[in-house]
Design a protein around this motif. Structure first.
Motif, PDB file in Angstrom:
ATOM      1  N   GLN A  40      59.628 136.738  46.273  1.00  0.00           N
ATOM      2  CA  GLN A  40      60.703 135.965  45.626  1.00  0.00           C
ATOM      3  C   GLN A  40      60.786 136.249  44.126  1.00  0.00           C
ATOM      4  OE1 GLN A  40      59.611 131.619  44.738  1.00  0.00           O
ATOM      5  NE2 GLN A  40      58.052 132.198  46.232  1.00  0.00           N
ATOM      6  N   TYR A 114      52.117 129.811  23.302  1.00  0.00           N
ATOM      7  CA  TYR A 114      53.151 128.777  23.432  1.00  0.00           C
ATOM      8  C   TYR A 114      52.669 127.470  22.786  1.00  0.00           C
ATOM      9  CZ  TYR A 114      50.176 127.668  27.453  1.00  0.00           C
ATOM     10  OH  TYR A 114      49.099 127.372  28.247  1.00  0.00           O
ATOM     11  N   PRO A 210      61.420 134.404  38.184  1.00  0.00           N
ATOM     12  CA  PRO A 210      61.901 133.967  39.503  1.00  0.00           C
ATOM     13  C   PRO A 210      63.151 134.760  39.899  1.00  0.00           C
ATOM     14  CG  PRO A 210      62.564 132.392  37.820  1.00  0.00           C
ATOM     15  CD  PRO A 210      61.751 133.449  37.119  1.00  0.00           C
ATOM     16  N   GLY A 253      59.478 125.657  35.856  1.00  0.00           N
ATOM     17  CA  GLY A 253      58.052 125.727  36.160  1.00  0.00           C
ATOM     18  C   GLY A 253      57.324 124.505  35.636  1.00  0.00           C
ATOM     19  N   PHE A 275      62.854 121.808  35.153  1.00  0.00           N
ATOM     20  CA  PHE A 275      63.208 122.123  36.542  1.00  0.00           C
ATOM     21  C   PHE A 275      61.921 122.285  37.343  1.00  0.00           C
ATOM     22  CE2 PHE A 275      66.748 123.352  33.900  1.00  0.00           C
ATOM     23  CZ  PHE A 275      67.803 122.709  34.538  1.00  0.00           C
ATOM     24  N   ALA A 447      58.513 129.378  32.640  1.00  0.00           N
ATOM     25  CA  ALA A 447      57.068 129.102  32.717  1.00  0.00           C
ATOM     26  C   ALA A 447      56.647 129.412  34.150  1.00  0.00           C
ATOM     27  CB  ALA A 447      56.798 127.645  32.362  1.00  0.00           C
ATOM     28  N   PHE A 450      52.423 134.503  36.525  1.00  0.00           N
ATOM     29  CA  PHE A 450      52.015 135.904  36.423  1.00  0.00           C
ATOM     30  C   PHE A 450      51.849 136.505  37.815  1.00  0.00           C
ATOM     31  CE2 PHE A 450      50.772 133.429  32.836  1.00  0.00           C
ATOM     32  CZ  PHE A 450      51.163 134.216  31.768  1.00  0.00           C
ATOM     33  N   TYR A 566      50.131 130.681  43.962  1.00  0.00           N
ATOM     34  CA  TYR A 566      49.444 131.972  43.914  1.00  0.00           C
ATOM     35  C   TYR A 566      48.049 131.913  44.517  1.00  0.00           C
ATOM     36  CZ  TYR A 566      46.715 130.994  39.575  1.00  0.00           C
ATOM     37  OH  TYR A 566      45.838 130.500  38.644  1.00  0.00           O
ATOM     38  N   GLU A 570      51.490 132.527  47.986  1.00  0.00           N
ATOM     39  CA  GLU A 570      52.782 131.830  48.094  1.00  0.00           C
ATOM     40  C   GLU A 570      53.029 131.364  49.531  1.00  0.00           C
ATOM     41  OE1 GLU A 570      54.423 130.976  45.439  1.00  0.00           O
ATOM     42  OE2 GLU A 570      53.347 132.232  44.011  1.00  0.00           O
TER      43      GLU A 570
HETATM   44  P1  NDP Z   1      51.919 129.189  37.687  1.00  0.00           P
HETATM   45  O1  NDP Z   1      52.085 130.337  38.602  1.00  0.00           O
HETATM   46  O2  NDP Z   1      50.788 128.288  37.883  1.00  0.00           O
HETATM   47  O3  NDP Z   1      53.216 128.283  37.680  1.00  0.00           O
HETATM   48  C1  NDP Z   1      54.515 128.817  37.848  1.00  0.00           C
HETATM   49  C2  NDP Z   1      55.480 127.665  37.962  1.00  0.00           C
HETATM   50  O4  NDP Z   1      56.811 128.165  38.121  1.00  0.00           O
HETATM   51  C3  NDP Z   1      55.205 126.789  39.166  1.00  0.00           C
HETATM   52  O5  NDP Z   1      55.373 125.450  38.793  1.00  0.00           O
HETATM   53  C4  NDP Z   1      56.282 127.256  40.155  1.00  0.00           C
HETATM   54  O6  NDP Z   1      56.611 126.296  41.126  1.00  0.00           O
HETATM   55  C5  NDP Z   1      57.424 127.475  39.198  1.00  0.00           C
HETATM   56  N1  NDP Z   1      58.524 128.250  39.773  1.00  0.00           N
HETATM   57  C6  NDP Z   1      58.490 129.537  40.175  1.00  0.00           C
HETATM   58  N2  NDP Z   1      59.677 129.895  40.675  1.00  0.00           N
HETATM   59  C7  NDP Z   1      60.485 128.817  40.602  1.00  0.00           C
HETATM   60  C8  NDP Z   1      61.832 128.558  40.968  1.00  0.00           C
HETATM   61  N3  NDP Z   1      62.580 129.505  41.545  1.00  0.00           N
HETATM   62  N4  NDP Z   1      62.345 127.329  40.720  1.00  0.00           N
HETATM   63  C9  NDP Z   1      61.574 126.381  40.143  1.00  0.00           C
HETATM   64  N5  NDP Z   1      60.285 126.557  39.792  1.00  0.00           N
HETATM   65  C10 NDP Z   1      59.747 127.768  40.015  1.00  0.00           C
HETATM   66  O7  NDP Z   1      51.891 129.817  36.188  1.00  0.00           O
HETATM   67  P2  NDP Z   1      51.282 129.202  34.846  1.00  0.00           P
HETATM   68  O8  NDP Z   1      51.650 130.143  33.769  1.00  0.00           O
HETATM   69  O9  NDP Z   1      51.629 127.781  34.692  1.00  0.00           O
HETATM   70  O10 NDP Z   1      49.721 129.257  35.060  1.00  0.00           O
HETATM   71  C11 NDP Z   1      49.084 130.444  35.523  1.00  0.00           C
HETATM   72  C12 NDP Z   1      47.592 130.301  35.399  1.00  0.00           C
HETATM   73  O11 NDP Z   1      47.186 130.515  34.055  1.00  0.00           O
HETATM   74  C13 NDP Z   1      47.027 128.943  35.742  1.00  0.00           C
HETATM   75  O12 NDP Z   1      46.944 128.704  37.095  1.00  0.00           O
HETATM   76  C14 NDP Z   1      45.678 129.023  35.066  1.00  0.00           C
HETATM   77  O13 NDP Z   1      44.775 129.734  35.849  1.00  0.00           O
HETATM   78  C15 NDP Z   1      46.007 129.788  33.807  1.00  0.00           C
HETATM   79  N6  NDP Z   1      46.182 128.840  32.705  1.00  0.00           N
HETATM   80  C16 NDP Z   1      45.052 128.262  32.195  1.00  0.00           C
HETATM   81  C17 NDP Z   1      45.127 127.342  31.202  1.00  0.00           C
HETATM   82  C18 NDP Z   1      43.873 126.740  30.694  1.00  0.00           C
HETATM   83  O14 NDP Z   1      43.912 125.698  30.110  1.00  0.00           O
HETATM   84  N7  NDP Z   1      42.704 127.342  30.897  1.00  0.00           N
HETATM   85  C19 NDP Z   1      46.411 126.929  30.627  1.00  0.00           C
HETATM   86  C20 NDP Z   1      47.543 127.609  31.211  1.00  0.00           C
HETATM   87  C21 NDP Z   1      47.426 128.522  32.231  1.00  0.00           C
HETATM   88  P3  NDP Z   1      55.757 126.222  42.510  1.00  0.00           P
HETATM   89  O15 NDP Z   1      54.503 125.511  42.171  1.00  0.00           O
HETATM   90  O16 NDP Z   1      56.626 125.475  43.449  1.00  0.00           O
HETATM   91  O17 NDP Z   1      55.524 127.634  42.952  1.00  0.00           O
END
Ligand code: NDP
Length: 610
Positions: A40, A114, A210, A253, A275, A447, A450, A566, A570
């Motif tokens: 996706q 950020y 996305p 996100g 969103f 947001a 990766f 992830y 997914e």
């Molecule tokens: P994530 O992959 O965790 O989050 C992506 C977000 O985007 C999810 O909420 C996802 O929803 C949303 N999303 C994706 N596609 C769509 C769509 N089409 N419509 C709406 N929402 C969508 O990425 P992050 O960058 O937040 O975090 C990645 C990793 O980085 C973390 O898991 C962590 O390991 C690390 N991290 C660590 C931190 C720390 O404090 N040590 C701080 C920040 C990040 P859905 O859940 O439904 O897929």
């Protein structure tokens, strides 16, 4: 099946219906399952390649290409590369070169600047080499600028800036069998050689977007959180995004990144639309300044002891004392092997496998009920509070800890646009469409995380050509093949740091440090035997790959029942491609013990030296 009273009593008061909760979790998962799973997302290339441009450097950097030889090349200047460099320097290696695509050291902390960025793992464990550098972190949980500065200090301390090539992307690595070294080519025209190469590319380094219809025609301002556009928003990592005061901002996100920056966006924007597809689980953070007197009183060797204590507790092990004592250790104590052992003691007997599973499931429901109750305590609007509640087990997604995120939804200028698990429908020229309604925005922030589960070479951005012209993508076409995650057959003197068939620790640099030390050991042991080249044998690699597959955790009911993310590819059949699917299934403690035993044994089992 209803909970058995004996097992339920171990967990405490069960004032809810576990079966109903289980059914709700499955229904919420089903809403989100989609056939395209990880497909996706859009790869950040071609028309989207500007999303990965480096906003933190002056444009126009040029330098002369290099054509020399080094003993050890390290690809990547994040904590993996820094620890590799540090441990090599300590072992007496003089001729090192770090190659880094960013403008400086720092890796994930270089890119992720950020507003609100911080590490939610305790700084006294997370920040490596604190004693070596004599550094005291300012807070229990460090903010991103301090972590970036600490990275630079490590590089200075271990003289890793010497010979380093910044703003430089590797384009190819090729093994020269006759000369017995690697030829490394870069996008700056370099072509240098190295006896050894360590790959420290990072596990979550390639942003993804996305695949929302209309994303390629969207005209409002956009960027990904890992390339924050402060020129547009104003402010810095600490917030104060003053340019947004007359802007309608959307963010897609609600993962670990989004929950840290949303409070700052809410404080600054004229209007913020969040969103949401799936809410995160948000527990208490409780940050605080470091007590300098306490820090000064720590005995030498304290950091390794603290890291070990934390690592054992968050691997489900037992310790007399919980030195870190935070949200991480709390959930692991309650929801993993430590809780089972405690229950066995109370019962006076071992739990059966079914009892163990039942107890942990009940304990998880209790914990997540607390998380959901916290939403009601903080968020005033009942409909918003309801939408912010996560309906899945604690470890289905990365647990989050934050004290301002939920309260942000009490601001009048912040709107949660919950998409009931379906995600954003499409983008028009300047609006985000969700639930059939268009939200006009001036700026939309992705947001969206990766790449995970795509091929190693796609994430690295180049291929590695091993002995006989075989590429790494060919060698790993049917999955990773390594010995201990660190070496692979046909790619001599090349080491992979990170999460290629190794074991993850919550405090990631600790795992990287174990790997770096093991690499140093292998290189030294090779030299001590009068050899210059090492690689795993076919048999050694095969036996380890078999072990990885045998121990594989994924495919278990646990991840299959999780909401997509992830962690579970997914939601694709609950397992393949998930973040943990190729990791050492018995966890970091057993993995580190295995490496230690291998080093102590001295036979270098599975390696061939020439
Ligand atoms: P994530 O992959 O965790 O989050 C992506 C977000 O985007 C999810 O909420 C996802 O929803 C949303 N999303 C994706 N596609 C769509 C769509 N089409 N419509 C709406 N929402 C969508 O990425 P992050 O960058 O937040 O975090 C990645 C990793 O980085 C973390 O898991 C962590 O390991 C690390 N991290 C660590 C931190 C720390 O404090 N040590 C701080 C920040 C990040 P859905 O859940 O439904 O897929």
């Amino acid at each position: 099946m209803p909970a058995s009273p004996e097992i339920a009593a171990l967990v405490g008061d069960i004032d809810f219906d576990p079966e109903a909760l289980h059914a709700r979790y499955l229904a919420e998962r089903d809403k989100r399952l989609r056939a395209d799973a990880a497909e996706q997302y859009i790869e950040v290339k071609a028309e989207f390649s500007h999303y990965v441009d480096d906003p933190y450097v002056e444009p126009g950097f040029t330098r002369e290409p290099v054509f020399d030889h080094v003993e050890f090349a390290i690809i990547g200047g994040g904590f993996g590369g820094l620890l590799m460099g540090a441990r090599l320097r300590e072992a007496g290696f003089k001729d090192l070169r770090v190659v880094e695509s960013g403008g400086d050291f720092g890796g994930t902390w270089y890119w992720n600047r950020y507003p609100g960025a911080m590490c939610d793992v305790e700084s006294y464990c997370y920040l490596p080499l604190l004693e070596e550098l004599g550094y005291m972190p300012r807070h229990k949980y460090a903010f991103a600028p301090e972590i970036l500065e600490h990275s630079r200090n490590i590089a200075r301390h271990y003289r890793l800036y010497d010979k380093a090539l910044m703003q430089t992307g590797v384009t190819e690595m090729r093994w020269d069998e006759a000369a017995r070294h690697w030829i490394i080519s870069t996008d700056r025209g370099d072509r240098f050689t190295a006896d050894f190469v360590a790959m420290a590319n990072g596990p979550l380094s390639r942003p993804k977007l996305p695949g929302i219809p209309g994303i390629n025609k969207f005209k409002a301002h956009t960027f990904h959180t890992s390339r924050w556009d402060y020129a547009y928003t104003g402010g810095d990592s600490y917030g104060n995004l003053e340019n947004l005061k007359d802007k309608r901002v959307g963010i897609i996100g609600t993962g670990a990144t989004a929950i840290q920056c949303i409070p700052h966006l809410g404080a600054a924007a004229k209007q913020l639309y969040v969103f949401q597809r799936t809410p995160s689980s948000i527990d208490v953070r409780n940050n605080g300044e470091t007590d300098a007197a306490w820090y000064a009183s720590l005995e030498p060797g304290w950091q390794a002891r603290r890291q070990a204590n934390f690592n054992i507790l968050v691997a489900g092990g037992e310790q007399e004392e919980d030195l870190v004592h935070d949200g991480w250790t709390d959930i692991y104590r309650k929801l993993t092997g430590a809780a089972v052992k405690e229950a066995s003691r109370k019962l006076g007997r071992r739990l059966t496998g079914a009892e163990r599973a039942e107890m942990l499931e009940l304990a998880d429901y209790v914990k997540m009920n607390q998380v959901r109750a916290r939403v009601d305590q903080i968020v005033k609007n009942p409909a918003t509070a309801a939408a912010l509640k996560p309906w899945y087990r604690q470890f289905c997604k990365r647990p989050c800890f934050h004290d301002e995120y939920l309260a942000t939804y009490n601001r009048p200028n912040v709107t949660l646009v919950d998409t009931d698990g379906h995600g954003v429908e499409r983008l028009t020229d300047t609006a985000v469409v969700a639930g059939g309604r268009a939200y006009e925005v001036d700026c939309l922030i992705f947001a969206t995380g990766f790449e995970v589960g795509t091929s190693y070479t796609r994430r690295a951005g180049y291929d590695i050509v091993g002995r006989g012209g075989v590429t790494l993508s060919e060698h790993w076409a049917d999955g990773l093949r390594t010995l201990h995650g660190l070496t692979t057959h046909g790619f001599p003197n090349c080491f992979f740091l990170g999460f290629t068939q190794t074991a993850i620790t919550i405090s990631v640099p600790q795992a990287l440090d174990e790997q770096a030390r093991h690499v140093v050991h292998m290189v030294r042991a090779t030299a001590e035997r009068g050899c210059t080249v090492l690689e795993p044998t076919v048999e050694g690699e095969g036996a380890y790959v078999d072990e990885i597959h045998r121990l594989a955790r994924l495919g278990s009911r646990f991840y299959a029942e999780c909401t997509p993310g992830y962690y579970n590819g997914e939601g694709a059949s609950g397992s393949r491609g998930g973040f943990f699917s190729d990791m050492y299934g018995e966890g970091p403690l057993k993995f580190f013990q295995k490496l230690e035993a291998w080093r102590a044994d001295g036979a270098l089992d599975g390696l061939a030296l020439t």
